[in-house]
Each structure stands twice: as structure tokens, then as C-alpha cells.
Design an enzyme around this catalytic site. Structure first.
Site, PDB file in Angstrom:
ATOM      1  N   TYR A 107      50.173  33.006  91.785  1.00  0.00           N
ATOM      2  CA  TYR A 107      49.743  33.992  92.777  1.00  0.00           C
ATOM      3  C   TYR A 107      50.691  35.186  92.882  1.00  0.00           C
ATOM      4  O   TYR A 107      50.468  36.059  93.718  1.00  0.00           O
ATOM      5  CB  TYR A 107      49.626  33.341  94.158  1.00  0.00           C
ATOM      6  CG  TYR A 107      48.418  32.439  94.328  1.00  0.00           C
ATOM      7  CD1 TYR A 107      48.413  31.162  93.779  1.00  0.00           C
ATOM      8  CD2 TYR A 107      47.303  32.851  95.045  1.00  0.00           C
ATOM      9  CE1 TYR A 107      47.326  30.317  93.938  1.00  0.00           C
ATOM     10  CE2 TYR A 107      46.205  32.013  95.215  1.00  0.00           C
ATOM     11  CZ  TYR A 107      46.230  30.753  94.655  1.00  0.00           C
ATOM     12  OH  TYR A 107      45.150  29.924  94.821  1.00  0.00           O
TER      13      TYR A 107
ATOM     14  N   LYS B 168      53.902  19.429  88.197  1.00  0.00           N
ATOM     15  CA  LYS B 168      53.434  19.053  86.856  1.00  0.00           C
ATOM     16  C   LYS B 168      54.568  19.351  85.882  1.00  0.00           C
ATOM     17  O   LYS B 168      54.369  19.987  84.837  1.00  0.00           O
ATOM     18  CB  LYS B 168      52.143  19.839  86.542  1.00  0.00           C
ATOM     19  CG  LYS B 168      51.418  19.414  85.284  1.00  0.00           C
ATOM     20  CD  LYS B 168      50.809  18.035  85.342  1.00  0.00           C
ATOM     21  CE  LYS B 168      50.347  17.610  83.956  1.00  0.00           C
ATOM     22  NZ  LYS B 168      49.943  16.194  83.908  1.00  0.00           N
TER      23      LYS B 168
ATOM     24  N   ASP C  46      48.107  15.581  88.801  1.00  0.00           N
ATOM     25  CA  ASP C  46      46.902  14.836  88.394  1.00  0.00           C
ATOM     26  C   ASP C  46      46.889  13.457  89.044  1.00  0.00           C
ATOM     27  O   ASP C  46      45.890  13.023  89.627  1.00  0.00           O
ATOM     28  CB  ASP C  46      46.777  14.769  86.863  1.00  0.00           C
ATOM     29  CG  ASP C  46      48.057  14.363  86.149  1.00  0.00           C
ATOM     30  OD1 ASP C  46      49.124  14.283  86.804  1.00  0.00           O
ATOM     31  OD2 ASP C  46      47.999  14.111  84.935  1.00  0.00           O
TER      32      ASP C  46
ATOM     33  N   ASP D 125      46.787  24.797  96.645  1.00  0.00           N
ATOM     34  CA  ASP D 125      45.448  25.321  96.911  1.00  0.00           C
ATOM     35  C   ASP D 125      44.403  24.255  96.589  1.00  0.00           C
ATOM     36  O   ASP D 125      43.499  23.985  97.384  1.00  0.00           O
ATOM     37  CB  ASP D 125      45.205  26.572  96.062  1.00  0.00           C
ATOM     38  CG  ASP D 125      43.787  27.094  96.204  1.00  0.00           C
ATOM     39  OD1 ASP D 125      43.345  27.233  97.357  1.00  0.00           O
ATOM     40  OD2 ASP D 125      43.133  27.354  95.179  1.00  0.00           O
TER      41      ASP D 125
ATOM     42  N   ASP E 270      42.018  21.295  99.191  1.00  0.00           N
ATOM     43  CA  ASP E 270      40.551  21.222  99.278  1.00  0.00           C
ATOM     44  C   ASP E 270      40.115  19.764  99.151  1.00  0.00           C
ATOM     45  O   ASP E 270      39.218  19.298  99.869  1.00  0.00           O
ATOM     46  CB  ASP E 270      39.884  22.052  98.166  1.00  0.00           C
ATOM     47  CG  ASP E 270      39.565  23.480  98.612  1.00  0.00           C
ATOM     48  OD1 ASP E 270      40.290  23.997  99.485  1.00  0.00           O
ATOM     49  OD2 ASP E 270      38.591  24.068  98.094  1.00  0.00           O
TER      50      ASP E 270
END
Ligand code: IPM
Ligand code: MN
Length: 364
Positions: free
Chosen positions: A138, A195, A227, A251, A255
Site C-alpha cells: 500500500y 509470509k 496461509d 486486509d 475479511d
């Protein structure tokens, strides 16, 4: 003299206007009980404003916001406008220009009927996500070359600074200490989600986390690759307490988290710079198809307004608001958060009235 807070109100696009209107209705009730006031300043930015004036969000607006206590934000996004343009100028604009480096996203289940996982109860899902909010993919460093040809190259940098990484990790540990251990545990826990096995730049996160953790011996630590974290969130959400992660992973996983607690209609967030003006919003988008239909749930924005109250120093009011919403859900008066199940305005009124009723009962 009662305290007065200056609040920027930025409804934005789509359902933004109606969900913010309901949150302000609830704020009226809260103020009348807790004896503080707000001066509300309407900020018109969003798609309509852009189409009329060609202006996204001017520097003067950011300067003005710097003088306020907080901003309550609805949503941004409109199909008439190029993807990302307003999101970048307004949402990312506030996050970056006001240096709101903490994206606080609570994932808390208020009633098992809101959770799609079999057998999970409120005690199993109570997670605080800390999403880094100013760096990573971002940061805005990207480009295309040979655009439109078969040799096109597209690139977007994931940028992490030592300072940016450390301050969000430290904030996670501070919040864990403040929160204390979950029932049945002897220590609060912070999980680092990254990650670093594939994105080797995130080794900076691994090292910084280890260093900061040493300074908080009263906090347990854990680590999960993103993951695997997605998998555990569905399989064993009770394993998570405070989680800290990068901007992009934060982000996405929030969700997923939102779906565990009832969906986009209830997931709230704070974009925070501790001790400074900060911005509060539901994590949902502008849902243009529901605009003006009175069908969207305002609970996400109402709960975000609660996070705002906590931030500006009205922690008691914030707690009372959360308890009100929780009670309405637990007792089945709020049956479901699916769009159209309750009217947007009905939910706002319910929360406002219940807040007043509970306050009256406590005074007796
Ligand atoms: C969010 C949103 C934004 C983000 C979009 C609208 C740019 O999805 O706040 O989670 O990706 O941060
Ligand atoms: Mn998102």
C-alpha cells in the site's frame, strides 16, 4: 463544563451516508447519558463531490482534520469512477497523511448464530487484529512498463521499514498487556502473521518481533504464516488472541474474520495514531446497490464509533455501547445482519433506545 470533541464526519459514497447517520443517532443518545458533547463537521468528499468539482480530497481537508479529535467515516467507492482513485486519495490519503499506522480490527463473536462455523461460541472467537496501515504493497510504489503489450511488466513494491514494523508490533504487545489473558490462560498472547518463508523481506518482521517480545515477558508469543493462519482461523479461531500482521495480509484475513462474526454488517475498525487524531470506519465498502434502500446494517459503523469513543477518552461510553449491541444480539432482538433483515434506520434506533434504557436501569 462538559467536554466537547471535534468530530469530522465523512459519510462518503453508497451506503456511507445512511450508516453514518445511524451511528450519529446513537452518538446523540450516548452523549446525553455520558455528559459530553461533539461538534460535528461534515466533510463532503467522495464520488458526488468529485464528479461535481474534480476534487478528491484537498490538502486543506487534511489540515483541518489534524485539528480535530477524530473522523467518523462511512465508505468510499463508486462504479462511475475509476477503480482505486477515490480509495487511494481518501482512505489511503487519511491513513498515510495522518500517519494512522494502527489498523485495529476486532473480531469478536457476540452470538453463535452469527458464526458460520459449526460449534463455535463467543468464548471461542475474540481476536484483536492489528494491521499495519501505512506500508507494504500500500506504500504506493508501483508501475507498468510496455503497458498493453505482450511484454508488459507490472510491479508493486512491498515496503517495510524498521520503524514502521517496530511501532505496530510494539502496539500489539501494549494492547495485549492492557487486555490481559483470555479466560483459562495465564498470559495474553500476540501472534505474528507473515509470509517470511516466501517473502524474505518480511524477515524484518521476524527479527523485530523477536526483539520487541523480549521486552514483554508477561506476554506469550506465537507465529503463523498467513496461509496457515487462514486455515487455523476457520478450524481453531480460539487459538488467536492479539494478532499483528502486514498491511495486505491484514486486509485479507480481517475479511475472513468478519465472516466468522456475522459479516461485513458488523466488522468495525479504527485507523489510529495513538494519542493523535484518528479515523474510524466499518471495514465494509460502499455497497452501491444498497445505497438509499435503508437495508444496510449500520452496526459496523456504530461499533467503529465505539472504537472512536474509546480513542478520544470516553472508554466507559465505549464499553456501554458494545454491551448494548451485544445484548441486542444475544437476546435475539437483532435477529440477523443480512442486508434487509432489519432496516438500517431501525437498527440505529434500536441501539440508541436500548442504550438509554440500560443507562436508566443502571441509575435506579
Ligand atoms: C479496507 C479496504 C481498503 C483496503 C480498500 C478500499 C482500499 O478494503 O479498508 O479494508 O484495502 O485497505
Ligand atoms: Mn479490506
Amino acid at each position: 463544563m462538559s467536554k466537547v470533541y471535534d468530530i469530522g464526519v465523512l459519510p462518503g459514497d453508497g451506503i456511507g451516508e445512511e450508516v453514518v447517520r445511524e451511528a450519529l443517532k446513537v452518538l446523540d443518545a450516548i452523549q446525553s447519558v455520558h455528559g459530553f458533547q461533539t461538534r460535528r463537521e461534515l466533510m463532503p468528499y467522495g464520488a458526488e463531490h468529485f464528479l461535481k468539482t474534480g476534487e478528491t480530497m484537498p490538502e486543506a481537508a487534511f489540515d483541518r482534520i489534524r485539528q480535530l479529535h477524530a473522523v467518523l467515516f462511512g465508505a468510499i467507492g463508486d462504479p462511475r469512477i475509476e477503480v482505486g482513485k477515490l480509495e487511494f486519495a481518501i482512505i489511503a490519503g487519511m491513513r498515510h497523511k495522518l500517519d494512522l499506522y494502527v489498523n485495529l480490527r476486532p473480531v469478536k463473536l457476540y452470538h453463535e448464530s452469527l458464526c458460520p462455523l459449526k460449534g463455535k461460541q463467543p468464548k471461542d472467537i475474540d481476536i484483536l487484529f492489528l494491521r499495519e496501515n501505512t506500508e507494504d504493497a500500500y506504500a504506493g510504489v508501483y508501475g507498468h512498463t510496455k503497458k498493453g503489450t505482450e511484454h508488459e511488466i507490472a510491479l508493486q513494491e512491498m515496503i517495510y521499514t524498521r520503524r514502521g514494523t517496530e511501532r505496530i508490533i510494539r502496539h500489539a504487545f501494549e494492547l495485549a498487556v492492557k487486555r490481559g489473558p483470555k479466560p483459562g490462560k495465564d498470559k495474553p498472547q500476540v501472534t505474528l502473521i507473515d509470509k517470511a518463508n516466501a517473502v524474505r523481506a518480511q524477515d524484518l518482521w521476524t527479527r523485530t518481533f523477536a526483539e520487541v517480545a523480549k521486552q514483554y515477558p508477561s506476554v506469550a508469543t506465537d507465529h503463523a504464516y498467513i496461509d496457515a493462519a487462514c486455515m487455523w482461523m476457520v478450524k481453531n479461531p480460539e487459538w488467536f488472541d492479539v494478532c499483528v500482521t502486514t498491511n495486505l495480509f491484514g486486509d485479507i484475513i480481517t475479511d475472513l474474520g468478519a465472516m466468522l462474526i456475522g459479516g461485513m454488517g458488523i466488522a468495525s475498525s479504527g485507523n489510529i495514531h495513538p494519542g493523535k487524531v484518528s479515523m474510524f470506519e466499518g471495514i465494509h465498502g460502499s455497497a452501491p446497490k444498497y445505497k438509499g434502500t435503508d437495508k444496510a446494517s449500520p452496526l459496523a459503523t456504530i461499533l467503529a464509533m465505539g472504537l472512536m469513543l474509546d480513542h478520544i477518552g470516553q472508554a466507559e461510553a465505549a464499553k456501554a455501547l458494545e454491551a448494548t449491541v451485544e445484548d441486542l444480539i444475544r437476546t435475539g432482538r437483532i435477529r440477523s445482519l443480512r442486508a434487509g433483515e432489519h432496516r438500517c434506520s431501525e437498527l440505529g434506533s434500536m441501539v440508541a433506545e436500548e442504550f438509554l434504557t440500560r443507562a436508566r436501569a443502571q441509575r435506579r
